[in-house]
Design a protein around this motif. Structure first.
Motif, PDB file in Angstrom:
ATOM      1  N   THR A 169     -47.044 -12.064  29.205  1.00 33.22           N
ATOM      2  CA  THR A 169     -46.145 -12.600  30.226  1.00 33.22           C
ATOM      3  C   THR A 169     -45.161 -13.586  29.622  1.00 33.22           C
ATOM      4  N   GLN A 170     -45.671 -14.448  28.755  1.00 31.50           N
ATOM      5  CA  GLN A 170     -44.803 -15.443  28.145  1.00 31.50           C
ATOM      6  C   GLN A 170     -43.723 -14.774  27.300  1.00 31.50           C
ATOM      7  N   GLN A 171     -44.098 -13.768  26.541  1.00 28.28           N
ATOM      8  CA  GLN A 171     -43.109 -13.038  25.738  1.00 28.28           C
ATOM      9  C   GLN A 171     -42.071 -12.372  26.643  1.00 28.28           C
ATOM     10  N   ASN A 172     -42.545 -11.742  27.715  1.00 29.39           N
ATOM     11  CA  ASN A 172     -41.666 -11.037  28.634  1.00 29.39           C
ATOM     12  C   ASN A 172     -40.697 -11.993  29.302  1.00 29.39           C
ATOM     13  N   PHE A 173     -41.232 -13.121  29.770  1.00 28.69           N
ATOM     14  CA  PHE A 173     -40.373 -14.103  30.431  1.00 28.69           C
ATOM     15  C   PHE A 173     -39.347 -14.679  29.464  1.00 28.69           C
ATOM     16  N   ALA A 174     -39.786 -14.966  28.234  1.00 31.17           N
ATOM     17  CA  ALA A 174     -38.863 -15.515  27.242  1.00 31.17           C
ATOM     18  C   ALA A 174     -37.708 -14.550  26.983  1.00 31.17           C
ATOM     19  N   ARG A 175     -38.015 -13.257  26.910  1.00 27.29           N
ATOM     20  CA  ARG A 175     -36.957 -12.256  26.697  1.00 27.29           C
ATOM     21  C   ARG A 175     -35.981 -12.243  27.874  1.00 27.29           C
ATOM     22  N   LYS A 176     -36.520 -12.289  29.069  1.00 24.68           N
ATOM     23  CA  LYS A 176     -35.651 -12.268  30.259  1.00 24.68           C
ATOM     24  C   LYS A 176     -34.794 -13.530  30.331  1.00 24.68           C
ATOM     25  N   LEU A 177     -35.418 -14.668  30.001  1.00 20.81           N
ATOM     26  CA  LEU A 177     -34.675 -15.919  30.029  1.00 20.81           C
ATOM     27  C   LEU A 177     -33.560 -15.896  28.991  1.00 20.81           C
ATOM     28  N   THR A 178     -33.886 -15.406  27.789  1.00 17.83           N
ATOM     29  CA  THR A 178     -32.879 -15.301  26.741  1.00 17.83           C
ATOM     30  C   THR A 178     -31.710 -14.432  27.197  1.00 17.83           C
ATOM     31  N   ALA A 179     -32.022 -13.313  27.803  1.00 19.44           N
ATOM     32  CA  ALA A 179     -30.966 -12.415  28.281  1.00 19.44           C
ATOM     33  C   ALA A 179     -30.121 -13.084  29.349  1.00 19.44           C
ATOM     34  N   THR A 180     -30.769 -13.830  30.227  1.00 15.32           N
ATOM     35  CA  THR A 180     -30.043 -14.522  31.290  1.00 15.32           C
ATOM     36  C   THR A 180     -29.104 -15.571  30.721  1.00 15.32           C
ATOM     37  N   VAL A 181     -29.617 -16.371  29.770  1.00 17.64           N
ATOM     38  CA  VAL A 181     -28.810 -17.428  29.182  1.00 17.64           C
ATOM     39  C   VAL A 181     -27.641 -16.849  28.395  1.00 17.64           C
ATOM     40  N   LYS A 182     -27.872 -15.741  27.682  1.00 14.75           N
ATOM     41  CA  LYS A 182     -26.809 -15.148  26.870  1.00 14.75           C
ATOM     42  C   LYS A 182     -25.758 -14.433  27.713  1.00 14.75           C
TER      43      LYS A 182
END
Length: 380
Positions: A169-182
């Motif tokens: 979950t943490q990996q998945n959320f981090a990827r989504k957050l990164t995509a959102t920020v970028k």
């Protein structure tokens, strides 16, 4: 209840009142928010016809820049200033919002360079309505907030129920957050707004000598300010802080050696700070600039809270007065408090025998259940 305040110039595009923006304000007013258009000049000739039959008001006031009109509106409506949104088109609007302690939203169609550099922007009428609707439904504060002697911690949302495997979950959320920020866009704008409002509730405007920073990723720093959360942090700073102390391309922390990605190693002791401390140091650019500062550190998500403890140790050694760690998401109920003392120059690499760490203890705090699903909904 919310109040939306703007100025006549924001409603004019190419010399003509914008029907789309005016209709958005009419819709926002009809949905239950107070809407006002304020100026130190006389009411525009087109105003009465544009807002005929609505509750949208024109407010003539002198010296808008000192923020007194925001405070007066909040008092009349019996709401807090952080429930007032200012749609800004020029520097005077920005000063009105900041001095009035309101949430500052930039009109993306403005040609003012100061406004175009602000963190929360709407590009058109539809995005304005969507953002106001989100704010209207956001009645919560931080999901988690706790205070300890050496630092305090905040988390915007609880992600414990977002899947069963916390590591995945943490990996998945981090990827989504990164995509959102970028990628930016409405999701990033909304994320910034939720965090901004929580900071305003905390009274961040009243904190002097603020310095904002990002906890570094596990990868070696490239020398620039390229962390995925850096832009988000700058957006927060421009929205809720009067301070201008923050330098682009000068990250607060330097990761000189790649560190172990803790979420990938289930067997490791995730409360041992050695790897984190020995793989990074404070940026020497801040050596004469950190003393006496109240520092806000932003991280994407936290489980055991080690990043906040390590950051607080470095910053204390560098002369900071206080440290607040902000995580956008918090997993589980395993957050710890770390009492770490660095016995060497924090602006240079630290060896394993150059710090002391007391046994970590549970980081108790308060939860606000209204914030629980915010990020899960925002970043699907």
């Amino acid at each position: 209840m919310l109040a939306i305040i703007t100025s006549p110039g924001v409603l004019v595009q190419n010399g003509t009142p914008s029907r789309a923006i005016i209709q958005a304000l009419l819709n926002i007013s009809a949905a239950g928010s107070a809407v006002g258009v304020t100026s130190n000049l006389s009411k525009p000739a087109w105003f009465d016809d544009a807002f005929k039959g609505s509750k949208v008001k024109f407010i003539k006031t002198d010296a808008r820049q000192n923020g007194s009109v925001i405070k007066e509106i909040a008092k009349q409506l019996n709401i807090d200033p952080y429930n007032v949104l200012v749609l800004a088109g020029k520097s005077e609007d920005m000063q009105m919002a900041k001095n009035g302690r309101a949430i500052l939203i930039a009109a993306g169609w403005s040609t003012d360079r100061t406004i175009r550099a602000l963190g929360i922007q709407v590009s058109d009428a539809a995005e304005l309505e969507a953002l106001v609707s989100l704010t209207h439904g956001w009645t919560g504060h931080w999901w988690f907030e706790g205070e300890k002697p050496k630092y305090r911690a905040r988390a915007l949302a609880d992600l414990s129920g977002y899947g069963r495997d916390v590591t995945a979950t943490q990996q998945n959320f981090a990827r989504k957050l990164t995509a959102t920020v970028k990628s930016g866009g409405p999701q990033l704008t909304a994320l910034t707004l939720l965090a901004s409002r929580s900071l305003l509730i905390d009274g961040v405007y009243e904190v002097e000598n603020l310095l904002w920073g990002v906890y570094p990723s596990s990868q070696v720093s490239t020398g620039g300010d390229d962390e995925v959360l850096s832009d988000f942090t700058h957006r927060l700073r421009t929205t809720v802080s009067l301070a201008r102390f923050a330098k682009r391309d000068e990250p607060l922390f330097i990761r000189h050696t790649a560190s172990e990605k803790r979420s990938l190693n289930r067997g490791a002791d995730r409360t041992d700070p050695t790897d984190q401390i020995t793989s990074m140091h404070l940026n020497p650019w801040y050596k004469s600039r950190l003393r006496g500062r109240n520092v806000i550190i932003v991280d994407d998500c936290t489980t055991h809270g080690l990043s906040f403890g390590v950051a607080a140790a470095f910053l204390a050694a560098g002369g900071a007065s206080s440290v607040t760690g902000i995580a956008l998401g918090k997993f589980g109920n395993t957050m710890k408090y770390f009492d770490i003392v660095i016995n060497s120059d924090p602006f240079k690499p630290i060896e394993a025998d150059q710090f002391e760490s007391a046994p970590c203890v549970f980081f108790a705090g308060e939860n606000d259940p209204r914030a629980q699903q915010s990020l899960i909904t925002l970043i699907p």
